[in-house]
Design a protein around this motif. Sequence first.
Motif, PDB file in Angstrom:
ATOM      1  N   GLN A  31     -63.943  28.812  20.450  1.00 30.12           N
ATOM      2  CA  GLN A  31     -63.382  30.268  21.063  1.00 30.12           C
ATOM      3  C   GLN A  31     -63.694  30.601  22.463  1.00 30.12           C
ATOM      4  O   GLN A  31     -64.788  29.965  23.127  1.00 30.12           O
ATOM      5  N   HIS A  44     -62.934  39.398  23.000  1.00 33.18           N
ATOM      6  CA  HIS A  44     -62.201  38.055  22.915  1.00 33.18           C
ATOM      7  C   HIS A  44     -62.270  37.526  21.389  1.00 33.18           C
ATOM      8  O   HIS A  44     -61.567  36.629  21.140  1.00 33.18           O
ATOM      9  N   SER A  47     -60.083  40.383  16.024  1.00 37.57           N
ATOM     10  CA  SER A  47     -58.745  40.011  15.399  1.00 37.57           C
ATOM     11  C   SER A  47     -57.723  40.972  16.194  1.00 37.57           C
ATOM     12  O   SER A  47     -56.679  40.343  16.395  1.00 37.57           O
ATOM     13  N   ARG A  50     -56.860  38.842  19.308  1.00 38.66           N
ATOM     14  CA  ARG A  50     -55.925  37.885  19.159  1.00 38.66           C
ATOM     15  C   ARG A  50     -54.448  38.408  18.772  1.00 38.66           C
ATOM     16  O   ARG A  50     -53.634  37.820  19.294  1.00 38.66           O
ATOM     17  N   SER A  53     -53.054  39.821  22.256  1.00 40.55           N
ATOM     18  CA  SER A  53     -52.815  38.496  23.182  1.00 40.55           C
ATOM     19  C   SER A  53     -51.548  37.655  22.639  1.00 40.55           C
ATOM     20  O   SER A  53     -50.756  37.402  23.497  1.00 40.55           O
TER      21      SER A  53
END
Length: 128
Positions: A31, A44, A47, A50, A53
């Motif tokens: 990660q 970062h 969830s 993610r 992003s």
Amino acid sequence: MTVKKYCSHSGCKRLIDLNKRYCDKHKPKQQHISKTSEFANEVHSSSRWRRTSLLYREANPICEQCLKASKRAGKGLDDTAGMINLATSVDHIVPLFLGGEPYDWNNLQSLCDYHHSLKSQQEREQKK
């Protein structure tokens, strides 16, 4: 004798321990780990990040810095404009360690590996 299973990567026939999912060759990359802030690491690894992003990159698939350079070149302002690349990451325009909003789309930009590396290096130097 320990129980083994096949690597989960499609077509891989390597045997691995039962408690693993992939062999060393097909293990996912680590990660993203920020060298600038612990708060950035928390964001970062979430969830929510993610999802944000992924959605942002789907809406903005081209590196925004490459696009800016090509527009400047079209006006005769930038001689260094090169290829336009696909974005590989989503970057915070105002870094999280400077108080940038983590999930605000106005604070996000899609970047290729080259431009993301440049910006990250500048931020590390700025933080020193």
